[in-house]
Design an enzyme around this catalytic site. Structure first.
Site, PDB file in Angstrom:
ATOM      1  N   LYS A 169      71.680 145.061 -35.870  1.00  0.00           N
ATOM      2  CA  LYS A 169      71.651 143.708 -36.151  1.00  0.00           C
ATOM      3  C   LYS A 169      71.402 143.328 -37.752  1.00  0.00           C
ATOM      4  O   LYS A 169      70.492 143.853 -38.269  1.00  0.00           O
ATOM      5  CB  LYS A 169      70.836 143.034 -35.235  1.00  0.00           C
ATOM      6  CG  LYS A 169      71.235 143.185 -33.811  1.00  0.00           C
ATOM      7  CD  LYS A 169      72.583 142.634 -33.576  1.00  0.00           C
ATOM      8  CE  LYS A 169      72.486 140.974 -33.847  1.00  0.00           C
ATOM      9  NZ  LYS A 169      71.638 140.356 -32.693  1.00  0.00           N
TER      10      LYS A 169
ATOM     11  N   GLU B 188      71.009 129.912 -39.693  1.00  0.00           N
ATOM     12  CA  GLU B 188      70.433 129.382 -38.592  1.00  0.00           C
ATOM     13  C   GLU B 188      69.401 128.360 -38.747  1.00  0.00           C
ATOM     14  O   GLU B 188      69.453 127.230 -38.088  1.00  0.00           O
ATOM     15  CB  GLU B 188      70.091 130.102 -37.774  1.00  0.00           C
ATOM     16  CG  GLU B 188      71.541 131.251 -37.178  1.00  0.00           C
ATOM     17  CD  GLU B 188      70.979 132.629 -36.161  1.00  0.00           C
ATOM     18  OE1 GLU B 188      69.880 132.403 -35.926  1.00  0.00           O
ATOM     19  OE2 GLU B 188      72.001 133.120 -35.807  1.00  0.00           O
TER      20      GLU B 188
ATOM     21  N   HIS C   7      90.787 123.483 -35.108  1.00  0.00           N
ATOM     22  CA  HIS C   7      90.678 123.471 -33.928  1.00  0.00           C
ATOM     23  C   HIS C   7      89.850 125.095 -33.733  1.00  0.00           C
ATOM     24  O   HIS C   7      89.834 125.628 -32.712  1.00  0.00           O
ATOM     25  CB  HIS C   7      91.570 123.595 -32.569  1.00  0.00           C
ATOM     26  CG  HIS C   7      92.341 122.308 -32.774  1.00  0.00           C
ATOM     27  ND1 HIS C   7      91.851 120.989 -32.423  1.00  0.00           N
ATOM     28  CD2 HIS C   7      93.460 121.986 -33.596  1.00  0.00           C
ATOM     29  CE1 HIS C   7      92.654 120.055 -32.782  1.00  0.00           C
ATOM     30  NE2 HIS C   7      93.880 120.585 -33.451  1.00  0.00           N
TER      31      HIS C   7
ATOM     32  N   SER D 294      66.715 142.802 -35.975  1.00  0.00           N
ATOM     33  CA  SER D 294      66.491 142.493 -34.551  1.00  0.00           C
ATOM     34  C   SER D 294      65.064 143.484 -34.129  1.00  0.00           C
ATOM     35  O   SER D 294      64.977 144.565 -34.490  1.00  0.00           O
ATOM     36  CB  SER D 294      67.642 143.044 -33.624  1.00  0.00           C
ATOM     37  OG  SER D 294      67.042 143.001 -32.365  1.00  0.00           O
TER      38      SER D 294
END
Length: 349
Positions: A169, A176, A42, A163
């Site tokens: 970043k 992704e 979970h 970024s």
């Protein structure tokens, strides 16, 4: 026939690429066998595991993908040439000779089946679709583990991006992109499944729709595997952060309850309640199970004050090694997995 040749070629190429990815995962598993990480259910901290264990879980998933691509090759290794429009040809044609010359393993026994079937393409699309699902799952874990909240993993600059406005970043964009490919690969399978589902025998023009999903899935699957290899090879794990999560998540709580049962002869129900009381004390005062003072521990159960009993019960590495069943996360069982994985890779070629 060209699609059969293409499926044979691409299934073999992808299979070998997948076996290389499996070797990369196996090396990381061997290098990190003594690193302890939280296992999750979970998406909540469950119990301690050796880092090799989740890495090998992905290994076996991708190894099955490689096995599936071997099945795809075997199914596509059937000669359709000589079937004519749908009923065969009017001229003497030595299909056995053609089979041997074109390096096929067998011949379609029915000319209508040979013309109408797209099973070889559907098998390929299914194999690459499931590969995409497995790739998406490891990509998701990479994304989570690279986040500040987890900080279990660092990736090299070569597989991350910055970024446009935030200089701090370091985004796992490759992971992704791979995660996003799963939908595309699944869509290509559904595309052809729906196209062929209601077609009567034998040839219908709808079947010209088989090329685009086949070509696209072959190309995208190769990108996915190559991208995963680049990330797996460059993984830099952060064991100290894994240890902090183990402590914050009270990952050895079940082991402590089990110790009360096995060593102090408590019923598990009572042991469960005792450990629950201890966790509540830890949460109230900001302790972990490993640093809560003995006096506080005794408030939950008298036996918790005994360091010789308590401290081994809450040690994460010891906890992992208690999972001794075959396929478990104990060090000897992990070593068995690693040995078996080497054997499977050697047999696979």
């Amino acid at each position: 026939m060209d699609t059969h040749l293409f499926v044979k070629k691409k299934s073999r190429e992808l299979r070998f690429l997948l076996l290389d990815l499996c070797r990369d995962l196996l090396k990381q598993a061997e290098d990190n066998i003594d690193v302890t990480i939280p296992a999750y259910t979970h998406l909540q901290v469950a119990q301690p595991a050796r880092l090799s264990h989740p890495l090998m879980a992905h290994f076996w998933a991708f190894f099955r993908d490689a096995e599936r691509l071997q099945f795809v090759f075997d199914q596509a290794n059937r000669l359709p040439l000589g079937s004519g429009a749908c009923l065969g040809v009017n001229y003497d044609t030595d299909r056995e000779f053609l089979m041997q010359e074109l390096d096929f393993g067998s011949i379609y026994e029915n000319s209508m089946d040979a013309v109408a079937s797209r099973d070889h393409i559907l098998n390929f699309l299914y194999a690459t679709s499931l590969l995409g699902v497995h790739a998406s799952r490891i990509a998701e874990e990479i994304i989570l583990w690279c986040s500040v909240e987890f900080s279990f993993l660092k990736l090299p600059d070569s597989v991350t991006t910055g970024s446009s406005i935030m200089p701090q970043k370091k985004n796992p964009d490759l992971a992704e992109l791979i995660r996003g490919k799963a939908g595309r690969l699944n869509g290509n399978l559904m595309n052809l499944m729906i196209a062929v589902k209601g077609l009567p025998l034998a040839y219908n023009r709808d079947l010209q729709e088989d090329r685009q999903p086949l070509l696209d899935s072959a190309y995208q699957a190769e990108l996915v595997i190559r991208g995963l290899r680049a990330m797996v090879q460059g993984m830099q794990f952060q064991p100290q952060n894994m240890q902090q999560s183990l402590e914050k998540g009270y990952a050895t709580a079940t082991d402590l309850a089990d110790a009360l049962v096995s060593q102090k002869n408590l019923a598990f129900r009572e042991a469960h309640h005792a450990v629950g009381r201890l966790v509540a004390i830890c949460e109230e005062h900001g302790y972990s199970l490993s640093n809560v003072p003995a006096a506080e521990r005794q408030k939950a159960h008298p036996d918790f004050g005994d360091d010789s009993f308590y401290l081994p019960a809450v040690d994460p590495a010891t906890s992992a090694d208690r999972k001794r069943s075959r396929g478990g996360t104990a060090r000897p069982r992990i070593q068995e997995q690693l040995k078996k994985a080497h054997q499977c890779l050697e047999e696979a070629g």
